[in-house]
Write a protein that holds these residues in place. Structure first.
Motif, PDB file in Angstrom:
ATOM      1  N   ALA A  93       0.830  -1.209   0.000  1.00 16.48           N
ATOM      2  CA  ALA A  93       0.000   0.000   0.000  1.00 16.48           C
ATOM      3  C   ALA A  93       0.864   1.259   0.000  1.00 16.48           C
ATOM      4  O   ALA A  93       0.574   2.228  -0.727  1.00 16.48           O
ATOM      5  CB  ALA A  93      -0.920   0.003   1.225  1.00 16.48           C
ATOM      6  N   LEU A  94       1.931   1.288   0.783  1.00 14.28           N
ATOM      7  CA  LEU A  94       2.817   2.460   0.819  1.00 14.28           C
ATOM      8  C   LEU A  94       3.481   2.688  -0.536  1.00 14.28           C
ATOM      9  O   LEU A  94       3.608   3.831  -0.992  1.00 14.28           O
ATOM     10  CB  LEU A  94       3.872   2.280   1.912  1.00 14.28           C
ATOM     11  CG  LEU A  94       3.360   2.343   3.358  1.00 14.28           C
ATOM     12  CD1 LEU A  94       4.483   1.977   4.329  1.00 14.28           C
ATOM     13  CD2 LEU A  94       2.824   3.722   3.674  1.00 14.28           C
ATOM     14  N   LYS A  95       3.912   1.618  -1.196  1.00 10.90           N
ATOM     15  CA  LYS A  95       4.524   1.765  -2.510  1.00 10.90           C
ATOM     16  C   LYS A  95       3.523   2.331  -3.519  1.00 10.90           C
ATOM     17  O   LYS A  95       3.865   3.190  -4.343  1.00 10.90           O
ATOM     18  CB  LYS A  95       5.043   0.418  -2.993  1.00 10.90           C
ATOM     19  CG  LYS A  95       6.228  -0.107  -2.181  1.00 10.90           C
ATOM     20  CD  LYS A  95       6.655  -1.474  -2.688  1.00 10.90           C
ATOM     21  CE  LYS A  95       7.813  -2.038  -1.856  1.00 10.90           C
ATOM     22  NZ  LYS A  95       8.222  -3.394  -2.317  1.00 10.90           N
ATOM     23  N   ALA A  96       2.273   1.839  -3.448  1.00 12.14           N
ATOM     24  CA  ALA A  96       1.254   2.335  -4.382  1.00 12.14           C
ATOM     25  C   ALA A  96       0.971   3.820  -4.155  1.00 12.14           C
ATOM     26  O   ALA A  96       0.789   4.580  -5.116  1.00 12.14           O
ATOM     27  CB  ALA A  96      -0.028   1.520  -4.230  1.00 12.14           C
ATOM     28  N   MET A  97       0.944   4.248  -2.898  1.00 14.80           N
ATOM     29  CA  MET A  97       0.641   5.647  -2.599  1.00 14.80           C
ATOM     30  C   MET A  97       1.774   6.581  -3.014  1.00 14.80           C
ATOM     31  O   MET A  97       1.546   7.763  -3.299  1.00 14.80           O
ATOM     32  CB  MET A  97       0.346   5.818  -1.111  1.00 14.80           C
ATOM     33  CG  MET A  97      -0.902   5.090  -0.655  1.00 14.80           C
ATOM     34  SD  MET A  97      -1.455   5.622   0.963  1.00 14.80           S
ATOM     35  CE  MET A  97      -2.027   7.267   0.618  1.00 14.80           C
ATOM     36  N   LEU A  98       3.003   6.077  -3.039  1.00 15.62           N
ATOM     37  CA  LEU A  98       4.119   6.900  -3.511  1.00 15.62           C
ATOM     38  C   LEU A  98       4.161   6.968  -5.040  1.00 15.62           C
ATOM     39  O   LEU A  98       4.756   7.885  -5.591  1.00 15.62           O
ATOM     40  CB  LEU A  98       5.445   6.342  -2.977  1.00 15.62           C
ATOM     41  CG  LEU A  98       5.634   6.446  -1.453  1.00 15.62           C
ATOM     42  CD1 LEU A  98       6.925   5.761  -1.035  1.00 15.62           C
ATOM     43  CD2 LEU A  98       5.636   7.901  -1.005  1.00 15.62           C
ATOM     44  N   ARG A  99       3.523   6.002  -5.714  1.00 22.11           N
ATOM     45  CA  ARG A  99       3.512   6.000  -7.175  1.00 22.11           C
ATOM     46  C   ARG A  99       2.426   6.901  -7.750  1.00 22.11           C
ATOM     47  O   ARG A  99       2.628   7.531  -8.785  1.00 22.11           O
ATOM     48  CB  ARG A  99       3.317   4.570  -7.700  1.00 22.11           C
ATOM     49  CG  ARG A  99       4.546   3.687  -7.600  1.00 22.11           C
ATOM     50  CD  ARG A  99       4.391   2.455  -8.469  1.00 22.11           C
ATOM     51  NE  ARG A  99       3.179   1.721  -8.125  1.00 22.11           N
ATOM     52  CZ  ARG A  99       3.153   0.692  -7.271  1.00 22.11           C
ATOM     53  NH1 ARG A  99       4.272   0.292  -6.679  1.00 22.11           N
ATOM     54  NH2 ARG A  99       2.021   0.071  -7.020  1.00 22.11           N
ATOM     55  N   GLU A 100       1.254   6.965  -7.122  1.00 20.81           N
ATOM     56  CA  GLU A 100       0.145   7.731  -7.665  1.00 20.81           C
ATOM     57  C   GLU A 100      -0.671   8.369  -6.546  1.00 20.81           C
ATOM     58  O   GLU A 100      -0.473   8.086  -5.367  1.00 20.81           O
ATOM     59  CB  GLU A 100      -0.752   6.853  -8.543  1.00 20.81           C
ATOM     60  CG  GLU A 100      -1.312   5.632  -7.838  1.00 20.81           C
ATOM     61  CD  GLU A 100      -2.086   4.732  -8.782  1.00 20.81           C
ATOM     62  OE1 GLU A 100      -3.121   5.205  -9.316  1.00 20.81           O
ATOM     63  OE2 GLU A 100      -1.651   3.579  -9.003  1.00 20.81           O
ATOM     64  N   GLU A 101      -1.611   9.206  -6.956  1.00 23.06           N
ATOM     65  CA  GLU A 101      -2.418   9.972  -5.999  1.00 23.06           C
ATOM     66  C   GLU A 101      -3.744   9.265  -5.736  1.00 23.06           C
ATOM     67  O   GLU A 101      -4.389   8.773  -6.668  1.00 23.06           O
ATOM     68  CB  GLU A 101      -2.674  11.375  -6.554  1.00 23.06           C
ATOM     69  CG  GLU A 101      -3.468  12.274  -5.622  1.00 23.06           C
ATOM     70  CD  GLU A 101      -3.728  13.637  -6.237  1.00 23.06           C
ATOM     71  OE1 GLU A 101      -4.373  14.469  -5.566  1.00 23.06           O
ATOM     72  OE2 GLU A 101      -3.298  13.854  -7.388  1.00 23.06           O
ATOM     73  N   PHE A 102      -4.159   9.245  -4.462  1.00 20.40           N
ATOM     74  CA  PHE A 102      -5.430   8.633  -4.079  1.00 20.40           C
ATOM     75  C   PHE A 102      -6.259   9.634  -3.284  1.00 20.40           C
ATOM     76  O   PHE A 102      -5.714  10.440  -2.517  1.00 20.40           O
ATOM     77  CB  PHE A 102      -5.200   7.368  -3.239  1.00 20.40           C
ATOM     78  CG  PHE A 102      -4.575   6.235  -4.001  1.00 20.40           C
ATOM     79  CD1 PHE A 102      -5.338   5.438  -4.833  1.00 20.40           C
ATOM     80  CD2 PHE A 102      -3.214   5.989  -3.906  1.00 20.40           C
ATOM     81  CE1 PHE A 102      -4.757   4.405  -5.549  1.00 20.40           C
ATOM     82  CE2 PHE A 102      -2.616   4.964  -4.607  1.00 20.40           C
ATOM     83  CZ  PHE A 102      -3.394   4.162  -5.439  1.00 20.40           C
ATOM     84  N   ALA A 103      -7.577   9.545  -3.458  1.00 21.39           N
ATOM     85  CA  ALA A 103      -8.481  10.429  -2.725  1.00 21.39           C
ATOM     86  C   ALA A 103      -8.835   9.869  -1.359  1.00 21.39           C
ATOM     87  O   ALA A 103      -9.138  10.633  -0.434  1.00 21.39           O
ATOM     88  CB  ALA A 103      -9.758  10.676  -3.543  1.00 21.39           C
ATOM     89  N   VAL A 104      -8.814   8.540  -1.199  1.00 17.32           N
ATOM     90  CA  VAL A 104      -9.159   7.905   0.076  1.00 17.32           C
ATOM     91  C   VAL A 104      -8.543   6.504   0.084  1.00 17.32           C
ATOM     92  O   VAL A 104      -8.339   5.891  -0.971  1.00 17.32           O
ATOM     93  CB  VAL A 104     -10.695   7.859   0.267  1.00 17.32           C
ATOM     94  CG1 VAL A 104     -11.354   7.037  -0.819  1.00 17.32           C
ATOM     95  CG2 VAL A 104     -11.059   7.336   1.651  1.00 17.32           C
ATOM     96  N   VAL A 105      -8.245   5.991   1.301  1.00 21.40           N
ATOM     97  CA  VAL A 105      -7.651   4.659   1.453  1.00 21.40           C
ATOM     98  C   VAL A 105      -8.498   3.864   2.446  1.00 21.40           C
ATOM     99  O   VAL A 105      -8.834   4.360   3.522  1.00 21.40           O
ATOM    100  CB  VAL A 105      -6.195   4.743   1.960  1.00 21.40           C
ATOM    101  CG1 VAL A 105      -5.580   3.347   2.010  1.00 21.40           C
ATOM    102  CG2 VAL A 105      -5.374   5.649   1.085  1.00 21.40           C
ATOM    103  N   LEU A 106      -8.829   2.617   2.076  1.00 22.36           N
ATOM    104  CA  LEU A 106      -9.551   1.695   2.961  1.00 22.36           C
ATOM    105  C   LEU A 106      -8.575   0.598   3.373  1.00 22.36           C
ATOM    106  O   LEU A 106      -8.009  -0.084   2.503  1.00 22.36           O
ATOM    107  CB  LEU A 106     -10.761   1.084   2.263  1.00 22.36           C
ATOM    108  CG  LEU A 106     -12.022   1.956   2.125  1.00 22.36           C
ATOM    109  CD1 LEU A 106     -11.793   3.088   1.129  1.00 22.36           C
ATOM    110  CD2 LEU A 106     -13.207   1.129   1.662  1.00 22.36           C
ATOM    111  N   ILE A 107      -8.358   0.431   4.687  1.00 18.67           N
ATOM    112  CA  ILE A 107      -7.344  -0.502   5.177  1.00 18.67           C
ATOM    113  C   ILE A 107      -7.973  -1.465   6.182  1.00 18.67           C
ATOM    114  O   ILE A 107      -8.645  -1.037   7.124  1.00 18.67           O
ATOM    115  CB  ILE A 107      -6.174   0.251   5.853  1.00 18.67           C
ATOM    116  CG1 ILE A 107      -5.600   1.315   4.916  1.00 18.67           C
ATOM    117  CG2 ILE A 107      -5.091  -0.719   6.286  1.00 18.67           C
ATOM    118  CD1 ILE A 107      -4.519   2.167   5.555  1.00 18.67           C
TER     119      ILE A 107
END
Length: 281
Positions: free
Chosen positions: A44-58
């Protein structure tokens, strides 16, 4: 005011179980927003550093880096600290899980099995806030450009420094004109003995005063003064301040304040539109 879906920022869902990811994708598919999967906190951290997200469900209960640790790491990075997080967990959980979730910076906490309509509603609120934040930033940048153009006008006539000078002669120009006239006209007769004569240097330093009386030419008009700045500048500055204030409030808004702030942003956008129409932009 209806807003088109923001395709540049998606939704990140994080869970170690494939069936949970499939269920979340099915629930969120009606929002017409990009959904990205992650099977662990590290992914999840790698994905968030690659692109922009409006919200995250964990999901909270994951092997390795659990949901609380993942949320804390997301909030600890400058690039991702403002992304809202929704934590998901099963029914048989510690009662303190919700408190721990809010402590690490989560925006909401849901217990499985959750109502699909409720989850979509919560996610859609964060999607709308993300769109509003981006619109607010664009409006603030546009207002800044308008205010800059008001303070430093470009092609709105000559500046005071380049205004055409008046016709009042100076000592240097009078000396030049006098010298040219003396060269073109015949020399005056010699003065009688004992009569005082005026040297050219005296004429250059003390030019003759303009004639006075009824037939004298009118005095030259003063140079035109630059026009006063339009009153729109103060109105734009006021709206820019309000937009900046709402942007700060939106970051910390919770519950019923979100709709009030969204309505306030809409009013400010309409005010900016009216100003731009009145200015012909």
């Amino acid at each position: 005011m209806t807003t088109a879906p923001d395709t540049s920022a998606g939704i990140l869902i994080v869970d170690d179980m494939e069936e949970n990811l499939v269920a979340l994708e099915a629930v969120l598919s009606s929002l017409s927003q990009k959904v990205v999967r992650a099977r662990s906190g590290e992914e999840a951290l790698k994905a968030m550093l690659r692109e922009e997200f409006a919200v995250v469900l964990i999901d909270v209960l994951m092997p390795g880096m659990n949901g609380f640790e993942t949320a804390a790491n997301i909030k600890g990075l400058d690039q991702t600290k403002d992304v809202p997080i929704i934590l998901l967990t099963g029914a048989s959980v510690d009662p303190n899980y919700a408190y721990r979730g809010y402590t690490v910076g989560a925006a909401d906490f849901l217990i499985k099995p959750f109502d699909p309509w409720l989850l979509r509603t919560k996610v859609n609120v964060f999607l709308d806030l993300h769109r509003k934040n981006r619109q607010l930033a664009a409006q603030a940048e546009q207002l800044k450009r308008l205010l800059t153009s008001e303070d430093h006008p470009g092609d709105e006539g000559p500046s005071p420094a380049t205004t055409t000078p008046t016709t009042t002669p100076t000592a240097a120009t009078t000396a030049t004109i006098t010298a040219g006239t003396d060269a073109a006209s015949p020399s005056p007769p010699a003065s009688p003995a004992g009569s005082p004569t005026m040297s050219p240097s005296v004429s250059a330093e003390h030019p003759p005063l303009p004639p006075e009386g009824p037939g004298a030419p009118p005095p030259p008009e003063p140079p035109p003064q630059p026009a006063a700045p339009a009153s729109d500048a103060s109105r734009l500055a006021d709206i820019a301040g309000q937009l900046a204030e709402v942007e700060l409030l939106l970051r910390d808004a919770k519950g019923s304040d979100k709709k009030r702030l969204a309505d306030r942003i809409t009013e400010l956008e309409q005010a900016v539109g009216r100003l731009m129409v009145s200015r012909g932009t």
